[in-house]
Enzyme design. Structure first.
Site, PDB file in Angstrom:
ATOM      1  N   LYS A  21     125.377  70.427  18.875  1.00 57.03           N
ATOM      2  CA  LYS A  21     125.802  69.517  19.950  1.00 57.03           C
ATOM      3  C   LYS A  21     125.017  68.213  19.884  1.00 57.03           C
ATOM      4  CE  LYS A  21     128.170  68.085  23.331  1.00 57.03           C
ATOM      5  NZ  LYS A  21     129.538  67.597  23.014  1.00 57.03           N
ATOM      6  N   GLU A  70     136.597  68.858  12.833  1.00 53.81           N
ATOM      7  CA  GLU A  70     135.367  69.579  13.196  1.00 53.81           C
ATOM      8  C   GLU A  70     135.633  70.910  13.881  1.00 53.81           C
ATOM      9  OE1 GLU A  70     132.696  67.748  15.988  1.00 53.81           O
ATOM     10  OE2 GLU A  70     134.310  66.746  17.029  1.00 53.81           O
ATOM     11  N   ARG A 106     127.159  73.447  35.223  1.00 49.33           N
ATOM     12  CA  ARG A 106     127.390  72.165  35.905  1.00 49.33           C
ATOM     13  C   ARG A 106     126.219  71.198  35.718  1.00 49.33           C
ATOM     14  NH1 ARG A 106     131.362  72.249  39.681  1.00 49.33           N
ATOM     15  NH2 ARG A 106     130.386  70.559  40.826  1.00 49.33           N
ATOM     16  N   TRP A 142     122.236  67.788  37.212  1.00 44.24           N
ATOM     17  CA  TRP A 142     122.709  66.934  36.115  1.00 44.24           C
ATOM     18  C   TRP A 142     122.355  65.513  36.570  1.00 44.24           C
ATOM     19  CZ3 TRP A 142     123.963  67.805  31.309  1.00 44.24           C
ATOM     20  CH2 TRP A 142     124.451  66.748  30.560  1.00 44.24           C
ATOM     21  N   ASN A 171     125.008  67.321  45.489  1.00 46.41           N
ATOM     22  CA  ASN A 171     125.779  67.069  44.268  1.00 46.41           C
ATOM     23  C   ASN A 171     126.611  65.834  44.537  1.00 46.41           C
ATOM     24  OD1 ASN A 171     127.231  67.145  41.878  1.00 46.41           O
ATOM     25  ND2 ASN A 171     128.788  68.497  42.748  1.00 46.41           N
ATOM     26  N   GLY A 172     126.440  64.790  43.729  1.00 41.18           N
ATOM     27  CA  GLY A 172     127.220  63.556  43.912  1.00 41.18           C
ATOM     28  C   GLY A 172     126.326  62.342  43.711  1.00 41.18           C
ATOM     29  N   HIS A 176     147.590  50.480   0.754  1.00 46.78           N
ATOM     30  CA  HIS A 176     146.493  50.051  -0.135  1.00 46.78           C
ATOM     31  C   HIS A 176     145.808  51.235  -0.795  1.00 46.78           C
ATOM     32  CE1 HIS A 176     147.128  46.034   1.314  1.00 46.78           C
ATOM     33  NE2 HIS A 176     146.994  46.446   2.567  1.00 46.78           N
ATOM     34  N   GLU A 231     139.089  59.283  15.906  1.00 46.40           N
ATOM     35  CA  GLU A 231     138.550  60.318  16.801  1.00 46.40           C
ATOM     36  C   GLU A 231     139.399  61.571  16.757  1.00 46.40           C
ATOM     37  OE1 GLU A 231     135.934  60.941  18.139  1.00 46.40           O
ATOM     38  OE2 GLU A 231     136.392  62.420  19.668  1.00 46.40           O
ATOM     39  N   CYS A 261     126.311  68.462  39.516  1.00 52.36           N
ATOM     40  CA  CYS A 261     125.232  69.437  39.700  1.00 52.36           C
ATOM     41  C   CYS A 261     125.831  70.692  40.332  1.00 52.36           C
ATOM     42  CB  CYS A 261     124.169  68.891  40.641  1.00 52.36           C
ATOM     43  SG  CYS A 261     123.531  67.292  40.164  1.00 52.36           S
ATOM     44  N   LYS A 306     138.211  65.310  15.625  1.00 53.09           N
ATOM     45  CA  LYS A 306     138.400  66.532  16.436  1.00 53.09           C
ATOM     46  C   LYS A 306     139.056  67.620  15.588  1.00 53.09           C
ATOM     47  CE  LYS A 306     136.163  65.916  19.180  1.00 53.09           C
ATOM     48  NZ  LYS A 306     135.585  64.734  18.852  1.00 53.09           N
TER      49      LYS A 306
HETATM   50  C1  AGP Z   1     131.774  64.724  18.026  1.00 56.71           C
HETATM   51  O1  AGP Z   1     132.729  65.663  18.485  1.00 56.71           O
HETATM   52  C2  AGP Z   1     130.559  65.408  17.480  1.00 56.71           C
HETATM   53  N1  AGP Z   1     129.991  66.297  18.429  1.00 56.71           N
HETATM   54  C3  AGP Z   1     129.588  64.407  16.899  1.00 56.71           C
HETATM   55  O2  AGP Z   1     130.276  63.529  16.043  1.00 56.71           O
HETATM   56  C4  AGP Z   1     128.857  63.540  17.940  1.00 56.71           C
HETATM   57  O3  AGP Z   1     129.761  62.647  18.542  1.00 56.71           O
HETATM   58  C5  AGP Z   1     127.767  62.753  17.205  1.00 56.71           C
HETATM   59  O4  AGP Z   1     126.854  63.682  16.649  1.00 56.71           O
HETATM   60  C6  AGP Z   1     127.034  61.766  18.113  1.00 56.71           C
HETATM   61  O5  AGP Z   1     126.414  62.487  19.154  1.00 56.71           O
HETATM   62  P1  AGP Z   1     125.825  61.636  20.395  1.00 56.71           P
HETATM   63  O6  AGP Z   1     126.987  61.010  21.072  1.00 56.71           O
HETATM   64  O7  AGP Z   1     125.136  62.648  21.253  1.00 56.71           O
HETATM   65  O8  AGP Z   1     124.888  60.601  19.837  1.00 56.71           O
END
Ligand code: AGP
Length: 600
Positions: free
Chosen positions: A595, A481, A27, A71, A97-98, A497, A474, A2, A478
């Protein structure tokens, strides 16, 4: 995480606190509030929403006060849970905060002695303790109360009978004094008051401070010279705490966010399952677990699923939430774990509803307290990574993996899965992860160079095995995206394969090759692609592994197999970041993405 801020002796406390909160909003931003003096009482304005929704015109003119942007870690983001908090007699306002780990026992004792609580937060216990201990000096009272607190805290307090005084103390949460012409400040981060001064004093754990218009007094926890220092950065750099992008800031926050995730969870048997009726032992009764998630959260669940099998003897399945169909026949004895950073992903929430309708017990693992996923599931666990602003998941991924790793160990302890020594050994390794990540992030030059080299290519492969397969997925996500390079994460054994047909001269291949049992088979896969012209880059945690191989190699710190998924993940994040920088893409807001994907 926070943001908190206090000011003393300023002309318009409400406006200055409001402005400071806006700068601290990175934050945390699920609720906000401020308290200012109103003669010999305190006036509060709080909102379950963003800072800009605060109506500060409702507050009286004042010269001192405290403020908070939240937060949530305990209690959903409601107005009642927004800080500042007050005790029964409203004589004090407190911002925190904590995490007060022993808040439940303190609350029980306070309620037994007649205190009435008005929130679900851990913080409110401090307000009531201050009420009980106050004897004309709010700083002395805070100094006394802090001795009863366990956990982490940065605390600011004001008392209606002490106009102009802001009391402050901290333990493992940041607090810094700001000394300005217009008055004095204390905050989580310099950015809150940087517009007014560059003279600061960073408080240390256990310090107690009294801040007034014309003076400050710091009682150090350990003897040291207390004197102001000058910060040398300009305000405009500060919203990202000096980083060029939120993503890089959040990559570098991972040592801290994992430390937060570990707080109160590394002693076997103590793990905070937030639920009205489910406990950790209840979760240990399940022999089957199904993970449901999307994107990075799916990759975190895939990495963690092996740990549930290895340490807890729980048979696991990992399903893309958008593809999930419950198995009615086994639902009763199945624990369905929804992994979701935002807690609002439509596909995941939909799958969660299907799981519940089938009769399964459900658990959410999320970064947002009060999100739908926490309210919809039978139980939930916060990952405490703090706000993740960049669209690309970084600290939320390692936070999810870490919390699920801890949960697997706790369940293994209760189910007598892995041997106790093995579980203790692995818990010790987890405690070491923040140090390893700090060491890795101290010098990312080589990873930066690899990322900029990768930027010249349209496609690449990331190979991994075991948990490394999930990390390969993963890392590829990254890269995809944020740099728009077509990266494919692959289980190394799958190359022959089919995908091997895509390898040609110069194809970039990142290989996650930790020491230990996976090394030989990873080396074989690397030789396979190298023989067909691939440019292989080994990401490893062993020094001597590839000395004579001719492969470009990046070494991660740490030798424990259980820490490599964390260090390998961060290496992949850094490579992806610099590939995107080199390509000039919008790192924090990549095209076509959001997001939180709240639509199906
Ligand atoms: C990952 O970098 C992306 N932002 C996206 O794949 C994300 O992980 C996915 O949309 C799931 O989001 P969530 O964890 O909020 O459910």
């Amino acid at each position: 995480m926070c943001g908190i801020l206090g000011c003393a002796g300023v002309d318009d406390a409400a406006s200055i606190l409001y402005e400071g909160l806006e700068r601290l909003e990175y934050r945390g931003y699920d609720s906000a509030g401020l308290a200012v003096a109103n003669g010999n009482t305190l006036a509060l304005e709080r909102v379950a929403g963003r800072v800009h929704q605060l109506n500060i015109r409702s507050l009286p003119p004042a010269t001192y006060g405290i403020a908070h942007t939240r937060w949530a870690t305990h209690g959903p983001p409601t107005k009642a849970n927004a800080h500042p908090h007050q005790p029964c007699d409203a004589s004090v306002a407190i911002a925190h905060n904590g995490i007060i780990e022993n808040h439940a026992e303190l609350r029980n004792a306070l309620e037994t002695s007649g205190h009435t609580f008005t929130s679900d937060t851990d913080t409110e216990v401090v307000a009531h303790l201050l009420e009980d201990t106050y004897d004309g000096d709010i700083v002395a009272s805070l100094d006394t109360v802090k001795e009863q607190l366990e956990g982490t805290y940065a605390l600011l307090a004001i008392h209606a009978e002490e106009p102009g005084v802001v009391a402050a103390t901290r333990y493992r949460s940041p607090l810094v004094l700001g000394l300005a012409e217009q008055g004095n400040f204390v905050a989580s981060d310099v950015v809150a008051f940087r517009a007014y001064t560059d003279q600061v004093i960073f408080l240390e754990d256990g310090d107690v401070a009294r801040v007034t218009r014309d003076s400050y007094d710091v009682t150090p926890a350990t003897p040291r010279t207390i004197e102001p220092q000058r910060v040398d950065w300009k305000l405009e750099e500060a919203t990202k705490a000096g980083f060029p992008h939120f993503m890089l800031k959040e990559i570098h926050e991972q040592p801290r966010s994992i430390e937060e995730a570990l707080v109160g969870r590394t002693n076997l048997g103590t793990f905070d399952i937030e639920s009205n009726d489910l406990t950790l032992p209840d979760l240990a009764c399940f022999d089957d677990a199904v993970f449901i998630a999307c994107g990075s959260s799916y990759n975190a669940a895939l990495a963690a699923s092996r740990l549930f099998q290895t340490h807890a003897n729980i048979a696991t399945r990992v399903e893309l939430a958008s593809e999930y169909e419950p198995l009615e026949a086994t639902a009763e004895r199945t624990l369905v774990i929804a992994v979701t950073q935002s807690g609002e992903t439509a596909d995941t929430l939909d799958a969660l509803r299907k799981a519940q309708n089938s009769g399964a017990t459900t658990l959410s693992v999320t970064n947002v307290v009060g999100s739908t996923a926490t309210r919809q599931a039978d139980a939930w666990v916060p990952i405490r990574a703090g706000p993740e602003i960049s669209v690309a998941a970084t600290k939320s991924f390692t936070g999810q993996l870490n919390v699920l790793h801890l949960l697997a160990l706790h369940l293994g302890h209760l189910r007598r899965g892995s041997s106790q020594p093995k579980i203790h050994e692995e818990m010790e390794a987890l405690r070491h992860v923040p140090t390893l990540l700090r060491s890795l992030l101290d010098d990312t030059t080589h990873l930066d160079q690899i990322g900029r080299w990768l930027a010249d290519h349209e496609r690449c492969f990331v190979l991994g095995k075991g948990q490394g397969h999930a990390v390969a997925l993963e890392s590829a996500l990254k890269i995809k995206e944020i740099s728009y390079i077509h990266a494919e994460g692959l289980a190394a054994g799958e190359l022959k394969h089919g995908p091997l047909a895509l390898i040609e001269d110069g194809t970039p291949v990142l290989a996650l090759a930790p020491g230990g049992t996976l090394m030989d088979s990873m080396r074989s896969s690397m030789e396979e692609v190298a023989a067909r012209g691939a440019h292989v880059i080994a990401l490893t945690d062993t020094r001597e592994a590839f000395q004579d191989s001719g492969f470009e190699t990046v070494h991660a710190p740490g030798e424990e197999p259980s820490t490599f998924p964390y260090t390998a993940t961060v290496m992949g994040q850094v490579i992806a970041y610099y590939a995107a920088i080199e390509r000039g893409t919008n790192v924090d807001k990549p095209r076509n993405l959001a997001k939180s994907v709240t639509v199906e």
